[in-house]
Design an enzyme around this catalytic site. Structure first.
Site, PDB file in Angstrom:
ATOM      1  N   GLU A 212      15.092 -31.047   1.439  1.00  0.00           N
ATOM      2  CA  GLU A 212      15.772 -31.740   0.736  1.00  0.00           C
ATOM      3  C   GLU A 212      16.589 -32.803   1.455  1.00  0.00           C
ATOM      4  O   GLU A 212      17.292 -32.638   2.588  1.00  0.00           O
ATOM      5  CB  GLU A 212      17.211 -31.242   0.058  1.00  0.00           C
ATOM      6  CG  GLU A 212      15.895 -29.651  -1.544  1.00  0.00           C
ATOM      7  CD  GLU A 212      17.189 -29.202  -1.408  1.00  0.00           C
ATOM      8  OE1 GLU A 212      17.569 -30.496  -2.595  1.00  0.00           O
ATOM      9  OE2 GLU A 212      16.909 -27.918  -1.768  1.00  0.00           O
TER      10      GLU A 212
ATOM     11  N   ALA B 164      18.696 -43.721  -5.792  1.00  0.00           N
ATOM     12  CA  ALA B 164      20.142 -44.192  -5.821  1.00  0.00           C
ATOM     13  C   ALA B 164      20.288 -45.133  -6.289  1.00  0.00           C
ATOM     14  O   ALA B 164      19.161 -46.624  -5.517  1.00  0.00           O
ATOM     15  CB  ALA B 164      20.575 -43.910  -4.471  1.00  0.00           C
TER      16      ALA B 164
ATOM     17  N   SER C 280      24.055 -41.161  -7.402  1.00  0.00           N
ATOM     18  CA  SER C 280      22.997 -40.864  -7.432  1.00  0.00           C
ATOM     19  C   SER C 280      23.353 -39.568  -8.681  1.00  0.00           C
ATOM     20  O   SER C 280      22.380 -39.162  -8.611  1.00  0.00           O
ATOM     21  CB  SER C 280      22.102 -40.304  -6.242  1.00  0.00           C
ATOM     22  OG  SER C 280      22.450 -39.434  -5.847  1.00  0.00           O
TER      23      SER C 280
ATOM     24  N   ARG D   7      14.189 -24.132  -4.033  1.00  0.00           N
ATOM     25  CA  ARG D   7      14.633 -23.105  -2.369  1.00  0.00           C
ATOM     26  C   ARG D   7      14.774 -21.663  -2.582  1.00  0.00           C
ATOM     27  O   ARG D   7      14.783 -21.118  -1.473  1.00  0.00           O
ATOM     28  CB  ARG D   7      16.091 -23.751  -3.208  1.00  0.00           C
ATOM     29  CG  ARG D   7      16.616 -24.323  -2.845  1.00  0.00           C
ATOM     30  CD  ARG D   7      18.362 -25.227  -2.775  1.00  0.00           C
ATOM     31  NE  ARG D   7      18.584 -26.287  -2.598  1.00  0.00           N
ATOM     32  CZ  ARG D   7      20.151 -26.265  -2.994  1.00  0.00           C
ATOM     33  NH1 ARG D   7      20.735 -25.760  -3.324  1.00  0.00           N
ATOM     34  NH2 ARG D   7      20.548 -27.725  -3.335  1.00  0.00           N
TER      35      ARG D   7
ATOM     36  N   THR E  88      22.809 -35.991   4.452  1.00  0.00           N
ATOM     37  CA  THR E  88      23.427 -35.581   2.753  1.00  0.00           C
ATOM     38  C   THR E  88      23.873 -34.666   3.106  1.00  0.00           C
ATOM     39  O   THR E  88      24.726 -34.621   1.789  1.00  0.00           O
ATOM     40  CB  THR E  88      21.628 -34.975   2.930  1.00  0.00           C
ATOM     41  OG1 THR E  88      20.460 -35.735   2.435  1.00  0.00           O
ATOM     42  CG2 THR E  88      21.690 -34.433   1.368  1.00  0.00           C
TER      43      THR E  88
ATOM     44  N   GLU F 270       0.922  -1.373   0.158  1.00  0.00           N
ATOM     45  CA  GLU F 270       0.134  -0.120   0.156  1.00  0.00           C
ATOM     46  C   GLU F 270       0.602   0.816   0.241  1.00  0.00           C
ATOM     47  O   GLU F 270       1.082   1.817  -0.698  1.00  0.00           O
ATOM     48  CB  GLU F 270      -1.147  -0.055   1.361  1.00  0.00           C
ATOM     49  CG  GLU F 270      -1.938  -1.346   1.572  1.00  0.00           C
ATOM     50  CD  GLU F 270      -1.222  -2.514   1.919  1.00  0.00           C
ATOM     51  OE1 GLU F 270      -1.892  -2.742   2.818  1.00  0.00           O
ATOM     52  OE2 GLU F 270      -0.570  -2.810   2.183  1.00  0.00           O
TER      53      GLU F 270
END
Length: 372
Positions: free
Chosen positions: A300, A165, A171, A187, A199, A55
């Site tokens: 992830e 994988a 993978s 992301r 990971t 606004e």
């Protein structure tokens, strides 16, 4: 109740609001269009937390032409003083005669007060025009306000036979470069990217957004906002020499006990949370993350952590990149979850979107909406 002109201008306000999806966190995406005599005299969108709301930008552009005009805004104008003054007061001071809001703000500090403030000043108000489209702009903000938890998207990548994988763990890469580029945009839309220690250790992952301001089509002078990277490390296996920590943007490590063996960079926060079976209690951890301005989380992770999120019914949005490859029965699957013996226990989802990305297909499914 709403004219064709109302619909046209609210659609424009919704399109404007979407421009802030990479930059407004933890604030919602909001657009505003000010119309007088059928012509747009001011428009704007919220670009960054702490700066002017939609606004404010629209009123600045409209100037004196806002007097007697109609303001179309995708979210009820705020009524409280935060880092910026109330937008409802700004609209009153500008002399607009009518305000159309797509939806009421669920924030307890607003929750209808903005519209009441306008009405008490003699301004005509209406709400509910394209409400679902407005809600779709801010799933994270709305979920946090309504449930106390962030909105969870879980990114998955698999072969045509559902494998993530090979048996030996290899993978790279199941999906195409176009799919991996697409993930970068996802992301960037979220407040946080969450993964597990496995990971990070196996892939030496950085989990940052690797896109330019130009690629994200940011407004002039705006820089890329890096989502907070959240890592679950129940066994305190991470160390500061990993690539993850070489990027100077906020990281939160979730632990069940403090790490006393390492000196961490200033951009790293260690958060000790409650445990469940010697693991981080994920639901309680997510509730704590909202205190850091985290409305939405992009998960992830490997099959075990992703499976735990699924098992706890915490995933709102499943995003699966499906590659035209066959990896064989001994390859690793998408989720590690306990065996189900009855179809009644299988969670049903509903398709939200299907899109080809490079050589792959991106499938998006979400929880089935609960009937009231």
């Amino acid at each position: 109740m709403f004219s064709e002109q109302d619909k046209e201008f609210m659609q424009q306000a919704i399109s404007l609001a979407a421009k802030g999806r990479f930059t407004t966190s933890p604030n919602p995406n909001v657009g505003c269009v000010i119309v007088k005599d059928g012509n747009i005299v001011g428009q704007g969108y919220h670009q960054k937390a702490g700066e002017g709301h939609a606004e404010v930008h629209a009123l600045k552009m409209a100037g004196d032409k806002a007097l007697g005009a109609t303001a179309y805004v995708t979210l009820e104008p705020c009524s409280h003083y935060g880092r910026t003054p109330p937008c409802a007061k700004g609209l009153i001071d500008a002399g607009v005669s009518r305000v159309v809001a797509a939806m009421v703000d669920p924030n307890p500090e607003v929750a209808g007060r903005g519209l009441r403030m306008l009405e008490e000043a003699g301004i005509e108000t209406a709400s509910g025009l394209y409400e679902q489209a407005a809600r779709d702009l801010n799933p994270g903000f709305l979920t946090r306000m309504e449930t106390g938890l962030p909105y969870i998207s879980c990114k998955l990548a698999a072969s045509l036979d559902g494998k993530t994988a090979l048996k030996n763990g290899e993978s790279k890469w199941i999906t195409s470069s176009a799919a991996r580029q697409d993930v970068q945009f996802l992301r960037a839309e979220h407040c946080a990217v969450l993964s597990g220690a496995d990971t990070v250790l196996f892939d030496d992952a950085k989990l940052n957004v690797r896109l330019s301001a130009e690629q994200l089509e940011l407004a002039e002078g705006m820089s890329v906002r890096q989502p907070i990277r959240v890592i679950i490390d129940s066994q305190n296996r991470l160390s500061p020499d990993l690539a993850l920590f070489s990027i100077n943007s906020p990281i939160i490590i979730l632990r069940t006990k403090a790490d006393t063996t390492h000196q961490w960079p200033e951009h790293v926060t260690e958060l000790v949370v409650d445990s469940m079976n010697d693991k981080v209690d994920i639901k309680k951890a997510l509730m704590q993350l909202t205190a850091y301005g985290i409305n939405s989380v992009f998960v992830e992770a490997g099959a075990t952590l992703a499976g735990k999120f699924h098992e706890l019914n915490l995933i709102d949005n499943y995003i699966l990149y499906l590659a035209p490859k066959i990896m064989g029965q001994d390859a690793r699957g998408l989720f590690n979850v306990p065996e189900l013996t009855q179809m009644a226990d299988v969670q049903s989802l509903q398709w939200h979107d299907i899109k080809q990305v490079g050589d792959d297909i991106r499938l998006t499914a979400c929880k089935v909406a609960q009937k009231g």
